[in-house]
Design an enzyme around this catalytic site. Sequence first.
Site: not given
Length: 818
Positions: A31, A77, A121
């Site tokens: 991570r 993931h 967006y």
Amino acid sequence: MAEAEKFLDLPLEDVLGDRFGRYSKYIIQERALPDARDGLKPVQRRILYAMLQDGNTADKPFRKAAKTVGNVIGNYHPHGDSSVYEAMVRMSQEWKSRLPLIEMHGNNGSIDGDPPAAMRYTEARLSSIAAELLKDIEKDTVEHIPNFDDSLQEPVVLPALYPNLLVNGSTGISSGYATDIPPHHLGEVIDATLLVMQKPACTVDELMTVLKGPDFPTGGIIQGVDGIKKAYETGRGKIVVRAKAEITEVRGGRKQIVISEIPYDVVKANLVKKMDEIRFDKKIEGIAEVRDDTDRTGLRIVVELKREADPHGILNYLYKTTDLQVSYNFNMVAIQNKTPKLLGLKEILNAYIDHQKEVVTNKSRFELEKAEKRQHIVEGLIKAVSVLDEVIAIIRSSRDKKDAKHNLMEQYHFTEVQAEAIVTLQLYRLTNTDVQTLENESEELAKEIEKLKGILSSEKKLLNVIKRQLQRVKKAYADDRKTVIEDEIEELKIDLEVMVPSEDVIVSITREGYVKRTSLRSYSASNEEPPGMKETDDLLFAQQLNTTDTLLIFTQNGRYIYMPVHQLPDIRWKDNAQHIGNIVQVEPDDILIQAIPVSEFNEDRFLVFFTKQGMVKRTALSAYQAQRYTRALVAVKLKDNDEVRNIQLTNGETDIFIGTHNGFGLRFPESEVSPVGQRAAGVKGINLKKNDTVVNGFCVPANNDSSWLIAMTQRGAMKKMSLKEFESGSRANRGVVMLRELKTKPHFIVGLELINQDVDVQIRTEEDQVSTQSTSSLRPVDRYNNGSFVIDVEESGNIREIWIKTDHLNITTEADKT
């Protein structure tokens, strides 16, 4: 019967240790920390790989970011979408990454700390340089492992045709480890890599001839080459990063500070806000306006200065107190061989070179195998073309494809692979399939095979391939360096007059420890009434000072508070002050006893301390100038049960007077007390009888006997004596008597004050009753007189202490002078 449940009886620390160990290993490896080979964390690697698999590359149109995030979560993931999108956005931010790996359309945040638009967006695609990280991944260059649900394969590391860990840097916090690797210039990093390949034994000094230091995407100025060198040697080091600022002159002779680059990872909006707060709070004088003129042409922060301002002093103050200058601490931790390690520059470069050797070797093996297979097929096709009519006849006479392959292998000894190629040959290929074309291809394949075998058999040829790749990447993507590097860290000297606006104020301190500064206007409006304070409190100190002055506030336990006047809270005269404990760390049981204002810490002025047990200490005033003053500092070393009675500021040429509880007074020259250090205990000032203690001590001009001593006894008697009564003697004597000895109801001195003119004296009894007595009503007496009774102790209790009343201040303001 159901099987009985089984329980393991284990110590809690073993269970917690095992569970946390597994969690830590996951956090560290999967991570928060980057891989030393490709410089990527797992989520970053998965994002890039998912975009490649989806064909979302630099030569294709942009695609919705949400599509990529969905692919990453669904295939590689299995975590939250926000963490994936945030990692994706960071890789697209040109003020975070030196060479962004993702191009994004839409709002991807800003250097002001604004959040990006939602992923529905924005649109994204791989940048062209990201393709260099992924290039040849389809050629078995790196190891692949099954994804979380074993449905797909994902790469353990990317091929990475340039040292991305150094170029884009990395930051992260895991359990037990953190990493901070700054970005660098692509061309310099590649030159350093080539130098290590050419000369494996090269030193960090030699590497720094080509790799000068970090190159931040936000530019700025780095100071401290020694810190860079230490970081490159050990993995840890500290540098100073400051903004690029220029002082320019505008119309009317006024000047302005123009900031065009800020330190890496500094939020511009917060920086501008902090600078404007400094202007608004008037922490320094001379700033007229702070504004952000940043637009699409580039970053620009303007600090408009007043006409009389010192631009260099103000700039230095801003460097020191805001993020216009910050420290960057290298902590170059990365995963190497599945283990987190603190890596120096050479170790990072060697890890990358070893990775590239493996990548090029794997690629060469893959291409060699592919070329050999093709060459084998071409040999079969050449043979087939030479007997084309017979081959066609055999195929036509065969029952099916399998029979045709069998017959070709049987009659002309083709291999199965060659036979497969012949029978699957499309008819249109027969129009231009001649032996010459095939022979030319065979020759090319032979050269390719020889070249690939050479790479696999020769370390030198292998390294040459890596070098050519690096030089190609450098030529295609290297740009100009953005960050300037300076050898030394500049020491920031701030003139107090620049930092603190010079202003006359009234400073007041109460006996219970409440402090404030008040403007002359607020004080003048009070008609000289006492300041706002508790009913049970009294003034200890009140005087007109300047904000550039300093107050030394001393306590009974031998400590002192270094308090610049400008740092005192600005409170109206009629309002209650703020307790000193809210500003500086002070022991709760300590009592303030004296405040001494200082304009300049001169070497030829001294502080003289008097203690309860008769000790006197003299120390140069300059020893009490503090650099850090967040807590009370040691002023004098005290023995057990001793207390400081008084502190006086002298020029070194006074007489010292000490008065005791049993009524003894001793006067001697100050020169008999040798100057000592700040933390020393001093010397014996007066030789005390058993059970006697010092009530007070003073420094008096040696040639001036016009002062008066006011003594108060526990029985309520007060006397006024001239200093002429006490001739100068020598230190450590008993002294002379100040009271007439009485066999019954003897007098003991509980309060002693030195005055130059008549004043009001506050008297406190053991019952905490306070009364006021004017010294003008007392007639002067000699040493053997016990004075006049001014308090009836039978009604109010014995006297505990006295002090000079300071309710009505003799303060002359500039307005009064006018």
